[in-house]
Design an enzyme around this catalytic site. Structure first.
Site, short mmCIF file in Angstrom:
data_model
loop_
_atom_site.label_atom_id
_atom_site.label_comp_id
_atom_site.label_asym_id
_atom_site.label_seq_id
_atom_site.Cartn_x
_atom_site.Cartn_y
_atom_site.Cartn_z
N LYS A 27 -29.04 -45.34 -34.50
CA LYS A 27 -27.88 -44.86 -33.75
C LYS A 27 -28.28 -43.54 -33.12
CE LYS A 27 -24.82 -42.03 -34.41
NZ LYS A 27 -24.88 -41.31 -33.12
N CYS B 160 -34.31 -27.33 -35.57
CA CYS B 160 -33.82 -26.98 -36.91
C CYS B 160 -34.74 -25.98 -37.61
CB CYS B 160 -33.66 -28.25 -37.75
SG CYS B 160 -35.15 -29.26 -37.74
N GLU C 173 -26.71 -21.50 -38.57
CA GLU C 173 -27.81 -21.97 -37.72
C GLU C 173 -27.42 -21.68 -36.27
OE1 GLU C 173 -28.52 -26.22 -37.94
OE2 GLU C 173 -30.66 -25.85 -37.75
N GLU D 226 -32.47 -34.64 -43.40
CA GLU D 226 -33.13 -33.49 -42.76
C GLU D 226 -32.02 -32.68 -42.12
OE1 GLU D 226 -36.08 -32.95 -43.38
OE2 GLU D 226 -36.97 -34.90 -43.77
#
Ligand code: SSN
Length: 501
Positions: A190, A302, A400, A268
């Site tokens: 997806k 990331c 983040e 992750e």
């Protein structure tokens, strides 16, 4: 190209057959059951250039059945034949690199040079996992009882689902699908709503490489239907494994849903990665490594540098150099030759960057360069931004960032900076720069992260296990043995031997 009539990729491909905008299930290009579609937007202009099917939960079962039917045959194909298909896929991706880079630029916004870089990095995975396919091993034990023999075998665990992000769509899918297909699993992908087209291109090339129908299915969907479609995949009884790359918030939801049926999960998740630069570092090395890391894809990785700690003896010098280099960055459309930094990929990225800057300023931070949305351009461009005076209570230090915002913090001692670096719920990557070998070793042991860059800002590679600790997730992707193991079950055989005295 499938059904889009009013859209066009703003430039020509050498091989137009690569471009598809329908879902790919069991070797066929398909619309969703609802017939609904969503637009794919060029982040460099903010304009849609194609559309894709909006699949929902009702589209899931057919795709999973296809993957399961394929799995029942694919699992019996020899590891060498699987490796050959992976090598063929790898060659086809390399042969079409220029066109794939073009699509990547128009989906993610990244500059062309970075798009090439992503494809080179990504084919590392197809190459690596082709080799790994033939190295899946069980073991034989020396048992305690003389007439007993004990051994293990490894087998593919079945249909896997991959929920992938938009920042490195090619790398993320080849890292997951490479491992799954090497193991003998089939996979349903997806893609993120922002970047379905590159993944459909990869599916087209996987088909050309000889993977059987259903080995790699792709179900596209929009932002609204993403939770429903993802949940249906996670809950389907024939899906045995889910690999997710994305935010910690969504990763927890995926883990929660998968735990209902005790499904194997690889996560992750987010990072809040610290960089520690000591007075005795090679400043040129630290500058070039961290500059490349930080501004890679406009700060949307990331593992990027979220908090840059610089020791007081070199702080001013380092900041001055960083500022000067930042001002040389050419922000523009990824397709333009002179561009060195593209847009952020989504309008949400701009909103988040503005909110982080505003929060930091209100709590006393100083903006040396940038701090605004780029004016006078369509698309989602944000100025490369340099911020000092960052304190732990600022959102920019605890969240983040995912934008080209560089936040600098000054430190005095190793003890103090290690404590500050580890003071986060995240544990994806950390980086440190020092020429003191003992200190480097201590930092490697004491920094809380799954990956530690020692005098480097670039530690991602097919041969290196990739994955975080703490709330950055669990499981490893890439690397020897560990990545393929995520797609295998292990069976223990115990055998009683007669006639051996
Ligand atoms: O953004 C996450 C992945 C980045 C990488 O694989 O280096």
């Amino acid at each position: 190209m499938g059904s889009a009539q009013n859209y066009e990729l703003p430039c020509k491909l050498n091989n137009p057959d690569l471009l598809h905008n329908l879902s790919f299930v069991h070797g066929e290009w398909r619309k969703s059951k609802s017939g609904k579609t969503f637009e794919v937007v060029d982040p460099g202009t903010g304009k849609a250039w194609t559309e894709c099917p909006t699949n929902d939960a009702s589209d899931v079962d057919e795709a999973v059945q296809s993957s399961q039917n394929c799995f029942e045959e694919y699992r019996k194909i020899s590891p060498r034949a699987r490796a050959q298909m992976l090598f063929k896929w790898d060659s086809l991706i390399r042969e079409n690199k220029e066109d794939i880079a073009t699509i990547l630029v128009y989906e993610t916004g990244k500059p062309r040079a970075e798009a090439y870089g992503e494809i080179d990095y990504s084919t590392g995975f197809t190459w690596w996992f082709a080799g790994e396919a033939e190295r899946i091993q069980g073991s034989v034990f020396t048992p305690a009882l003389p007439d007993r023999r004990v051994f293990t075998i490894k087998q593919p665990l079945g249909v896997a689902a991959a929920l992938v992000p938009w920042n490195f769509p090619i790398a993320m899918i080849l890292r997951k699908a490479g491992a799954a297909l090497a193991a003998g699993c089939t996979m349903i992908v997806k893609p993120s709503p922002e970047t379905p087209i590159t993944i459909l291109t990869l599916a087209y090339l996987a088909d050309k490489a000889g993977f059987p129908k259903g080995a790699l299915n792709v179900l596209t969907t929009d932002l609204d239907k993403t939770p429903e479609l993802s949940e249906a995949l996670c809950r389907h009884e024939l899906v045995k494994k889910v690999s997710f790359t994305g935010s910690t918030r969504v990763g927890k939801l995926v883990a929660r849903i998968c735990s209902d049926n005790l499904k194997k999960v690889t996560l992750e998740l987010g990072g809040n990665c610290p960089v520690l630069i000591f007075d005795d570092a090679n400043i040129d090395q630290a500058m070039s490594q961290i500059f490349a890391l930080k501004y890679r894809h406009a700060g949307q990785a990331c593992i990027t540098a979220n908090r840059i700690y610089v020791q007081s003896g070199i702080f001013d010098n380092f900041l001055e150099r960083w500022n000067a280099e930042t001002q040389k960055i050419v922000v523009g459309h990824g397709s333009e030759k002179e561009t060195t930094m593209g847009p952020v990929t989504t309008p949400r990225g701009i909103e988040k960057a503005l909110a982080l800057v505003s929060d930091a300023k209100s709590k006393g931070a100083k903006i040396h360069t940038g701090g605004h949305k780029v004016s006078g351009k369509g698309g989602y461009f944000f100025e490369p931004t340099v911020i000092t005076g960052v304190t732990p209570d600022m959102d920019i230090a605890s969240e983040e960032i995912f934008a080209p915002l560089c936040s600098f913090l000054k430190f005095e001692t190793e003890e103090e900076v290690v404590k500050a670096a580890n003071d986060t719920s995240m544990g994806l990557a950390s980086y440190c720069f020092t020429k003191n070998v003992d200190r480097l070793w201590r930092l490697f042991e004491n920094l809380e992260a799954g990956m530690i860059g020692l005098n480097t800002g670039n530690s991602s590679a097919a041969e290196s296990p990739f994955g975080g600790i703490k709330q950055s997730g669990y499981g490893k992707e890439s690397g020897k043995d560990v990545a393929v193991a995520e797609y295998l079950i292990s069976k223990t055989g115990t055998f009683t031997l007669e006639g051996q005295s």
